[in-house]
Design an enzyme around this catalytic site. Structure first.
Site, PDB file in Angstrom:
ATOM      1  CB  SER A 193      -4.732   2.639   7.426  1.00 58.75           C
ATOM      2  OG  SER A 193      -3.511   3.072   6.877  1.00 58.75           O
ATOM      3  CE  LYS A 223      -5.408  -3.456   9.642  1.00 61.61           C
ATOM      4  NZ  LYS A 223      -4.649  -2.198   9.716  1.00 61.61           N
ATOM      5  NE  ARG A 256       1.853  -3.531   3.003  1.00 59.08           N
ATOM      6  CZ  ARG A 256       2.745  -3.249   3.969  1.00 59.08           C
ATOM      7  NH1 ARG A 256       2.335  -2.917   5.180  1.00 59.08           N
ATOM      8  NH2 ARG A 256       4.033  -3.280   3.721  1.00 59.08           N
ATOM      9  CB  SER A 295      -4.224  -1.450   5.650  1.00 60.87           C
ATOM     10  OG  SER A 295      -3.611  -0.740   6.668  1.00 60.87           O
ATOM     11  CB  SER A 353      -3.037   2.916   3.334  1.00 62.79           C
ATOM     12  OG  SER A 353      -2.668   1.601   3.638  1.00 62.79           O
ATOM     13  N   GLY A 354       0.282   2.832   3.728  1.00 61.60           N
ATOM     14  CA  GLY A 354       1.611   2.471   3.259  1.00 61.60           C
ATOM     15  C   GLY A 354       1.739   1.024   2.831  1.00 61.60           C
ATOM     16  N   GLY A 366      -1.090  -1.243  -7.670  1.00 61.06           N
ATOM     17  CA  GLY A 366      -0.497  -0.304  -8.603  1.00 61.06           C
ATOM     18  C   GLY A 366       0.904  -0.760  -8.962  1.00 61.06           C
ATOM     19  N   PRO A 367       1.524  -0.049  -9.903  1.00 65.38           N
ATOM     20  CG  PRO A 367       2.211   1.645 -11.331  1.00 65.38           C
ATOM     21  CD  PRO A 367       1.009   1.128 -10.594  1.00 65.38           C
TER      22      PRO A 367
END
Lengths: 362, 362, 362, 362
Positions: free
Chosen positions: D80, D156, D188, D226, D342-343, D349-350
């Site tokens: 990542s 990944k 992603r 990621s 990790s972006g 998640g919300p």
């Protein structure tokens, strides 16, 4: 009798050795004859540019499969990061074969790896002397006696990282600069003065720690240095003309006085058989095997009396700006974008300008 | 009889109106005659570029001191961000004075402000039609009847911000794109198709929401659009030649087929009296009052068959790369860096290329 | 008896004075009482950040409509660029009104504009002394006698541009540094040592040109300096507690030892009435009128023994990294993102850490 | 009976395998037992981040020297990019050994490599289904039956480059998006919906091409994806708790509702034995083996009602901003910077928040 061959290969990424592999498979390149590979890789060309190291690792792995890791390690990998604008990532492979080519003088190549440079010598006289000695050795290897016959000296030199600085300081020595991005410029500058000393362009007595990175009236017309985090020594490649070599390939050079001073390059192209009033035509372009150039933002903040903003830009390093701009100016002249423009021209040509080599197939 | 005068003034920053002030004080510019000011400002040229709005505010404040805020607001301020490479920040002031100049046809200028564009019309047919209508109105103002006599149409158009999108969606409408950087491209594209429709380059029936930003076979040879966060309407400036105008200034245009296609520009320069085999010489340069160009990364990722990396670069917007590179190519041709290269050439010239106007003093 | 009032206003852009205008219209702010406006603006916070100057111009124009340009110019505009991460652009307006508020000691404010700083004094003793004198004057204005009662000193200081350097060198003097981005750090550092001298944190005799920007064992626990291209003098705002002032607002401060050292801030919040084990709850948050902090990348390249990459990143300035990261750490503590984190903490708190002020309504 | 061991190793660069080598030499890691290596590497984390591929190549070369290239290729390398702020580059090595550890339930690990994903399936249902199937296979491998016992699924996944898009279009198919940076988000997102389907968080029937990257009310509380240019398939690693495994290591997870919502993470830490009112103390920190989190700029442009500028920033990708900011918030909680944030948290998640896993040694 040695013949120099030069191959330009497109790269689809820093780890793309497929073009090299294909050329070896096709018999176009003899892996055992490769002296050096110059690469334009698509990183930022600054401190944290890992595209250079990735390329070096990938190309050397590919070569090792053919000639073993030891001989693969003897090749000079000179990776220059930054393909700003439309510059096209590519490898230029320099090969030496034996044979009877078209009578010379023809392109002659010498290459040397130096020992590792201690962090405290970077950007100082120690680096100048180490590089000058290496240039002389590479000239001997290339069978070039007269420094006037040297047309380009490509150096890959190290830089300082925060870690290397810390290790040096832990040993009780000081480094020339603590700013890692600045260390790239000092390393390029000291290396280039090493070339200038070896070629007789600047007397050794005129060089001291104080002038490095400061007195830009001292410069080489044929040095090209590129710094990278991926090595701690120097790779030195001398390109020139020698009657001891034969073959179709020749070389000449020019010095740009500023970022858009393309007329000297036009004249150099004419000298090696590619005269053109406007842009090179497609047939001429096909004879241009490589164009190697240095670029930098003029340190006085102006180009021909008009302000540029490259040195006040905190978003994009001035080296990136300069590469894009000079690559455009030279691309407009030669009509293609797969050229090698490297950033940071400290002591390489006059301030704001830089040396350019043209390599053509006759 | 109207005379067009064009002044190029260096800017030391986005808020530097001192050159304008000095020209007014010296009587070189009549503030009441100013129709438009084009500026190259040193921001990133993208969404969060505040150098454009800062320049507009600063220049209009300076003018307001001379002609009052209302008349100062009638001037078209077309600020194009991004002076990558050595491009030099500057203002180009377009002035209309009455008098008896050298007999025309000479440069003729028309300018129109549109109403505010609703966020949901951006990048869609509504924007095309609004701009086309404005171009026609500006042509009438400039006394240009034949669309062939229009050589450049400069548009300043709005973009979407996260806030504007939210407001539109709160009203129950959708926007053409939610990515703010992409909205700049769509806005430039729809504006340029508006120019193409007005000039008869593309039939109105060929344009629909679907082709905007997608079918780049539709383009104008004379549109130049620049998006900015600092306005929500359009500023439209038509530049052409008209026998109803007189004076020393004339204009012509060319279309670059790609980022290094400088030969058509060389030909246009020759047509307006500046023929040159190599770079323009200093005397010729002094006659070149303005060079206005569009630049973009070719959307297929290649230039003349060689890969570029502009569209895969997540550090630097492709518009910044392209401006630097094309400014280098054109700087190499004309020998100076105070030119106006604007990024993002959607439907402005062929994909990867763009229109170029040259304005010279005879 | 003076009362300090502090207003936090959201900004939709650097030129958004609408919140200020609305507060004035609503009678919530008396424009004649405004002493200073601190702003977090959304530029890069580095050399070419025009969002700061744009904000200053826009806010002073808005105030001038109410109190005239002369009195509007007396306000201290301290614009700090960079709202990295989720930091929310906003203005903090410091107002002094007369009345009988809750008995003090309460927040006391003093503000001073210095004369212009010559470029050659920047980052040297001349700047230290000029700032120290200004801090003492601002303390007198705020009726603070004991330096211990000063909790934050906000400085806006100039930087060097290529142009300013050239002008200085043309006068025959040298500047402390020729790198424009570095000049921001030196200016912040010298200003902060000026604060440290005025507050008795560092003896004047310990300061010399040599230690500025080098010996970071010398620091102030209450200095916060922000450099900008938009001014050539200093704006100095002293915030502290004085029994001569009354009202609901109070202030305290903490020093973070490193970028994630939030526990001292938690303790300071508890001292002014906002104790919390975890994150401040919504009611507590509503009492937190302002949080002012400094952030920097630790110069040794490590945080608690683990390497960070901020100083080796040539794409993003380390100040931008540090602002985002520290804003996250403090946002996690206080539960909101409209806080003021300013980058570059040379001589402001220990290396890698920085001072933090909390201003709360009791 | 399997025991999971987890090792956190500092990395001095993307190609630094020395820590891994040292651990193998010291007998701390059995190279034959390594299932996966997660890395935080110091590139930009976006399209042209070569630090990820360089790390994968370097680590697999190092492992190949011990276990041969074929078994080294079976390891899941999940690199990542992006160590913004003070995040510290490091490797987290997941190892499976046989033995009798502390009775479980303990950390259980499963890992699967998928086949290559065709470019036209990226960001569409085909990718969702391929990933869902892989998650189920990895659960079986980890001996986890109940989806509730899965606490983190690290994926990944590939992205589109200009070249891959061109190849797909040459085959006559369309891709979901032509913008390469956007393709990372879609990849992603589709991968994460695959996790959600496999874990029963979102019914398969609710997922269609249209909702991917658009309807963010559909999300997984345990997916972390990621994207990277260095692979064209998926690596899927399931982390959970199983009574069939033993040893000291356990895992739990939390969901942050927004970028500074750290209290759920504090609660998760308490559940696995690390309760803390403020920041974890040094002893507690030493038990925290890994913290894995996702971060993103909230798509509505606000955090708790206050505007952020991450989505309007054309200089720095919003993923970089968000990583720095969230790493700061979590660093403030746990007291160290060697964590894995990790972006890009599309469907993870919300909106604006993301899943977090904590792995501790009991």
């Amino acid at each position: 009798m040695p013949i120099a061959r030069v191959h330009r290969l497109a790269a689809s990424g820093p780890d793309d050795a497929s073009g090299l592999e294909a050329a070896i498979q096709a018999g176009a390149i003899d892996p055992g004859g490769i002296l050096a590979i110059f690469g334009k890789t698509e990183g930022n060309g600054c401190v944290n540019d890992f595209s250079r190291g990735f390329a070096t690792q990938s190309l050397s792995l590919a070569l090792a499969r053919h000639i073993g890791p030891e001989r693969a390690a003897e090749v000079c990998y000179v990776m220059s990061g930054g393909t700003e604008g439309a510059m096209s990532p590519h490898w230029t492979v320099f090969e030496r074969v034996e044979g009877d080519g078209l009578a010379g003088p023809a392109l002659a190549i010498g290459r040397v790896h130096t020992a590792a440079l201690p962090a405290e010598a970077l950007g100082r006289l120690g680096q100048v002397d180490q590089v000058a000695e290496a240039v002389r050795a590479a000239m001997r290897q290339a069978a070039i006696e007269d420094p006037e016959d040297v047309h380009f000296v490509q150096i890959k030199c190290p830089l300082l990282t925060n870690r290397r600085i810390g290790e040096a300081e832990a040993r009780g020595v000081t480094v020339a600069v603590r700013d890692t991005l600045k260390s790239m410029g000092l390393s390029r500058g000291a290396s280039s003065l090493g070339v200038a000393v070896a070629l007789g362009e600047v007397p050794r007595s005129a060089v001291s720690d104080v002038v490095i990175g400061r007195d830009f009236s001292l410069w080489s017309a044929r040095a090209s240095a590129s710094a990278g985090v991926e090595l701690s020594h120097h790779e030195v490649v001398v390109l020139g003309r020698s009657a001891a070599w034969s073959g179709l390939i020749t070389i000449d050079h020019a010095v740009m006085a500023d970022a858009i001073d393309i007329e000297p390059v036009r004249a150099a192209l004419a000298r090696v058989g590619l005269p053109a009033d406007g842009q090179l035509d497609p047939r001429q372009r096909s004879h241009l095997v490589a164009l190697l150039a240095k670029a930098e933002a003029s340190p006085d903040g102006e180009l021909r009396g008009e302000r540029h903003t490259m040195l006040d830009d905190s978003d994009i390093s001035s080296t990136r700006h300069a590469r894009a701009y000079v690559a455009g100016a030279l691309g407009g002249l030669v009509g293609r974008s797969m050229i090698y423009v490297s950033g940071g021209a400290e002591h390489q040509g006059p301030p704001g300008g830089g040396p350019v080599a043209v390599i053509v197939e006759r």
